[in-house]
Scaffold this active site. Structure first.
Site, short mmCIF file in Angstrom:
data_model
loop_
_atom_site.label_atom_id
_atom_site.label_comp_id
_atom_site.label_asym_id
_atom_site.label_seq_id
_atom_site.Cartn_x
_atom_site.Cartn_y
_atom_site.Cartn_z
N GLU A 114 0.95 -1.10 0.05
CA GLU A 114 -0.16 -0.03 0.04
C GLU A 114 1.09 1.24 -0.10
O GLU A 114 0.42 2.17 -0.58
CB GLU A 114 -0.87 0.09 1.01
CG GLU A 114 -1.97 -1.24 0.89
CD GLU A 114 -3.07 -1.68 2.41
OE1 GLU A 114 -2.11 -1.74 3.59
OE2 GLU A 114 -4.23 -0.77 2.31
N GLU A 134 -3.82 -9.78 3.37
CA GLU A 134 -4.30 -9.12 4.37
C GLU A 134 -5.14 -10.34 5.23
O GLU A 134 -6.17 -10.71 5.46
CB GLU A 134 -5.03 -8.16 4.40
CG GLU A 134 -3.95 -6.52 4.42
CD GLU A 134 -3.32 -6.67 3.50
OE1 GLU A 134 -3.30 -7.45 2.92
OE2 GLU A 134 -2.80 -4.85 3.68
C1 3H9 Z 1 -1.33 -4.84 6.92
O1 3H9 Z 1 -0.77 -4.50 6.18
C2 3H9 Z 1 -2.84 -4.36 6.83
C3 3H9 Z 1 -2.18 -3.34 6.45
O2 3H9 Z 1 -3.35 -3.34 5.02
C4 3H9 Z 1 -3.57 -2.09 6.61
C5 3H9 Z 1 -3.14 -1.20 8.45
C6 3H9 Z 1 -3.67 -0.08 8.70
N1 3H9 Z 1 4.29 -7.97 11.99
O3 3H9 Z 1 7.54 -15.83 8.30
P1 3H9 Z 1 9.39 -14.60 8.37
C7 3H9 Z 1 7.88 -11.29 11.81
S1 3H9 Z 1 -1.76 -6.91 7.86
C8 3H9 Z 1 4.95 -8.65 12.47
O4 3H9 Z 1 10.02 -16.07 9.89
P2 3H9 Z 1 10.28 -15.17 6.20
C9 3H9 Z 1 7.67 -12.98 11.89
O5 3H9 Z 1 6.60 -13.11 12.97
C10 3H9 Z 1 0.34 -7.47 7.62
N2 3H9 Z 1 5.57 -9.28 12.35
O6 3H9 Z 1 9.58 -14.65 8.20
C11 3H9 Z 1 9.26 -13.97 12.34
O7 3H9 Z 1 9.78 -13.00 13.33
P3 3H9 Z 1 10.33 -14.21 15.01
C12 3H9 Z 1 0.72 -7.53 6.64
C13 3H9 Z 1 6.33 -9.64 11.45
O8 3H9 Z 1 11.58 -14.91 5.90
C14 3H9 Z 1 10.05 -12.58 11.47
O9 3H9 Z 1 9.45 -11.61 11.13
N3 3H9 Z 1 1.76 -8.42 5.67
C15 3H9 Z 1 5.61 -9.44 10.11
O10 3H9 Z 1 9.53 -16.60 6.08
C16 3H9 Z 1 10.45 -13.37 9.97
O11 3H9 Z 1 9.49 -13.28 9.70
C17 3H9 Z 1 1.46 -10.01 6.34
O12 3H9 Z 1 0.66 -10.43 6.01
C18 3H9 Z 1 5.10 -8.65 9.61
N4 3H9 Z 1 4.46 -7.98 9.71
O13 3H9 Z 1 9.21 -14.65 5.47
C19 3H9 Z 1 3.25 -10.31 5.35
N5 3H9 Z 1 6.31 -9.85 9.27
O14 3H9 Z 1 11.26 -13.77 14.21
C20 3H9 Z 1 3.45 -11.54 6.79
C21 3H9 Z 1 6.98 -11.05 9.72
O15 3H9 Z 1 9.99 -13.04 16.17
N6 3H9 Z 1 5.06 -11.96 6.40
N7 3H9 Z 1 7.60 -10.13 10.76
O16 3H9 Z 1 9.72 -15.09 14.57
C22 3H9 Z 1 5.09 -12.58 5.35
O17 3H9 Z 1 4.63 -13.12 5.03
C23 3H9 Z 1 6.57 -12.98 5.77
O18 3H9 Z 1 6.95 -13.46 7.49
C24 3H9 Z 1 8.01 -12.73 4.43
C25 3H9 Z 1 9.44 -13.13 5.35
C26 3H9 Z 1 7.41 -13.22 3.30
C27 3H9 Z 1 7.93 -10.87 4.81
#
Ligand code: 3H9
Length: 654
Positions: A114, A134
């Site tokens: 976004e 999301e």
């Molecule tokens: C959103 O954006 C809403 C908006 O539209 C509106 C708002 C108003 N937040 O997955 P990994 C942490 S909703 C906090 O193992 P990878 C994760 O917990 C969001 N923490 O690594 C982990 O921590 P820990 C939409 C996050 O390399 C560490 O980062 N976004 C977040 O296999 C490593 O993560 C998503 O749904 C986060 N957003 O994969 C994307 N993301 O080491 C969610 C990650 O303490 N994330 N962490 O356990 C992913 O899909 C994967 O993490 C990503 C990396 C592909 C980025």
């Protein structure tokens, strides 16, 4: 705000540097640059500063490290909203009076995408990816995504991204004009800077294909199975075509805030963090896995072939072994057909296809496994067969090699005890089809060395699976809970609910298919054979429902025979009076007065059965945590993720 010679720090996570009249803002919030309060504040302060600065004529925003921005900080979702909110930030970016270009250096997900689309242009590297996942968290994009994306790319494409949460690689993003330019990693920032010095391009909302839109909408609604977020995503993208931008944004905000506090979103957040914590089991803390390069797989039937395909995909050298040259060739053919399908669907490019074919060696005898670092057996689930195999392997593989059994029901402690080095024996319980299903239960026997367990766990991770540790109990975590659930469903039959009522309650809860329909699809004869083997040791005092046995005695083995728990007329599932009568007779025989059950009562009894068994597994240290149990049931047994898993649904975690 602090300032050094050239770089300025606007908050803990936002730094900037001005060069040639362009301010490069870097979001640096490891590990994935999630948009925490500090990122939002820092961006706003930076924009305040730039607005009044004559020295800055263009702006570039990029992410530190290998991610652009992975979205809003999911950890903040349980807490009160703090200003500036992300929609305020994206609104400010979109309306800013100087050109802002996103230099997308890696994944731009959710709020990250976004931010990128609120900027006035996007230059991205080959490593970038875009997605609005999301809905997978029970949400909709809440910072303008549902309104700005369908104005940037065709609305049908936007609906597909927002409604399914799928991620696009850079080439596809370029093709649909989500990004303006693709750049090499080392020229990314320079190209973005140059773009920021030009006036923002005027965009015309692209034409979209109404029929395609309708088809995508139908597919999203069909798959939603009781989830609310995908329905709201569709509604908002439709609104983007009817309302002006500011009205659309205010609708989006309202819906986002409602969803953020919903049970569905809480459950899916639980699943998100459960998956991350499952990656780091306490038992394996500080234990280094062995370096595994060559994988052996014995047994190239459906299961073995699936494991081999996953291993080839992960880049392993694989040796596949069957008992005879003939069987080995048949297995080889099956694997090649899967690889060819992957090539045709574009999942594999020609190079990868050729590489994978070369990485596979096929043999009709065990001798070739002398070089393997880990051997996984996927042969017939019979104790003597498996023990004989492992004893033969003891004479062939190196002492340092690990042996993994893929047994579903045998006792790996006993298999290990019969080998030369029991400490190197583990279980790796894959689910079929193994090249598709994510779950792998990694079993630590009473003898397994931690190094062997850590190695199996690391291999499963490399296969892009979801490994969950389990101790030894009949059926491990998954099948032991599934048995309790199945048993309770059969008690319910005798107590008053018919198969179609139980199935309807399960489908209403979010399962893709009810239990009895699944049985019919899978076939009833394998479980029948197992029950017959166990009959001698069954405690006669325990309640036993014999209706499934009676169906098999009547030759009703499920859908393929046209008859099972249901009858199939022209392939259509229908209630069968013969089954109804069998159930009624079973009730009469046990003097049970049938009760009528509501959907909720059925759901509650089945959940309770799973939870009771889950608690027992935790007490006995078979499962390390309730969240591991939830992941097993979601990823192996179709438990709806948006309910968080049986333990979460039972309030064991919230
Ligand atoms: C959103 O954006 C809403 C908006 O539209 C509106 C708002 C108003 N937040 O997955 P990994 C942490 S909703 C906090 O193992 P990878 C994760 O917990 C969001 N923490 O690594 C982990 O921590 P820990 C939409 C996050 O390399 C560490 O980062 N976004 C977040 O296999 C490593 O993560 C998503 O749904 C986060 N957003 O994969 C994307 N993301 O080491 C969610 C990650 O303490 N994330 N962490 O356990 C992913 O899909 C994967 O993490 C990503 C990396 C592909 C980025």
């Amino acid at each position: 705000m602090t300032s050094s010679h050239s770089s300025t720090q606007f908050s803990d996570t936002i730094s900037a540097i001005v060069e040639d009249h362009v301010m490069l803002i870097t979001i640096n919030n490891p590990p994935v640059n999630a948009i925490s309060a500090s990122v939002r504040q820092g961006l706003m302060v930076a924009l305040d500063w730039i607005e009044t600065s004559d020295a800055v004529q263009g702006v570039v925003i990029s992410g530190a490290g290998s991610t652009f921005v992975a979205g809003a900080d999911i950890k903040e979702f349980g807490q009160p909203v703090t200003e500036p909110t992300l929609p305020q930030v994206t609104e400010r970016l979109a309306g800013f009076n100087k050109t802002i270009i996103a230099a997308v250096n890696g994944a731009a997900l959710g709020g990250g995408a976004e931010i990128a689309i609120a900027c006035h242009g996007r230059v991205a590297s080959g490593r970038s990816s875009f997605g609005m996942p999301e809905v997978k968290l029970g949400l909709v994009p809440g910072a303008g995504g549902t309104q700005r994306l369908p104005r940037l790319i065709a609305a049908d494409l936007a609906l597909d991204m927002i409604g399914t949460g799928r991620t696009l690689k850079s080439a596809e993003s370029l093709e649909i004009q989500l990004i303006d330019e693709l750049a090499d990693e080392d020229t990314l920032i320079t190209r973005a800077k140059n773009a920021s010095l030009k006036p923002a391009a005027k965009r015309v909302t692209p034409h979209y294909d109404a029929q395609k839109f309708a088809n995508i909408k139908t597919a999203i609604l069909r798959k939603s199975r009781g989830q609310n977020a995908p329905l709201k995503a569709v509604e908002l993208v439709e609104l983007s075509q009817q309302l002006d931008l500011s009205q659309g944004l205010s609708q989006e905000r309202q819906i986002f805030l409602q969803l953020r506090d919903s049970d569905e979103a809480k459950a899916l957040r639980h699943v998100f963090f459960a998956e991350r914590s499952a990656k780091k089991p306490a038992m394996l803390e500080g234990v280094s896995p062995k370096d595994i390069k060559i994988l052996g797989v014995v047994g190239m039937g459906l299961m073995g072939s699936g494991i081999i395909v996953s291993a080839l995909n992960a880049g392993y050298q694989v040796i596949g072994v069957e008992q005879t040259e003939e069987a080995a060739l048949a297995g080889h053919q099956h694997i090649l057909s899967i690889l060819e399908k992957n090539l045709q669907s574009g999942r594999l490019n020609t190079d990868a296809f050729e590489r994978q074919k070369k990485a596979l060696t096929i043999a009709g005898s065990l001798e070739s496994l002398g070089v393997a670092d880990l051997v996984i057996e996927a042969v017939f689930d019979d104790f003597n067969v498996k023990v004989k195999l492992f004893q033969a392997l003891d004479q062939i593989v190196r002492a340092s090699a690990i042996l993994a059994t893929n047994t579903s029901y045998l006792n790996p402690n006993e298999i290990a005890a019969a080998t030369l080095y029991p400490q190197r024996v583990i279980g790796m319980h894959f689910f079929s089809p193994a090249h598709i299903m994510r779950l792998v239960e990694v079993i630590h026997t009473q003898y397994s060395s931690l190094e062997a367990v850590a190695s199996g766990f690391a291999v499963a991770n490399k296969l892009k699976k979801l490994p969950i540790l389990s101790g030894v109990v009949e059926g491990f975590i998954g099948n032991s809970i599934f048995s309790a659930y199945r048993r309770e469903a059969e008690f319910l039959l005798e107590d008053g609910a018919y198969p179609h009522e139980i199935d309807a309650a399960l489908e209403d809860y979010g399962f893709a298919m009810g239990l009895f329909a699944v049985y019919d699809m899978a076939g009833l004869e394998i479980a029948w054979a197992k029950r017959k083997r166990e009959a001698l040791n069954r405690d006669p005092q325990l309640r036993y429902v014999k209706i499934a046995d009676q169906l098999c005695e009547l030759g009703r083995f499920g859908q393929k025979s046209g008859l099972g728990w249901y009858q199939y007329v022209n392939g259509k599932r229908e209630i069968d009076p013969v089954v109804t009568e069998l159930i009624d007779a079973a009730r009469r025989e046990k003097n049970i007065t049938p009760q009528s059950f509501t959907k909720e009562q059925i759901q509650q009894r089945l959940l309770q059965a799973m939870q009771t068994q889950g608690n027992l597994l935790m007490q006995n240290k078979i499962a390390a945590s309730a969240s591991d149990i939830d992941l097993v049931m979601i990823n192996g047994y179709g438990f709806p993720a948006h309910k968080g898993g049986p333990m979460f649904a039972g309030g064991m975690l919230n």
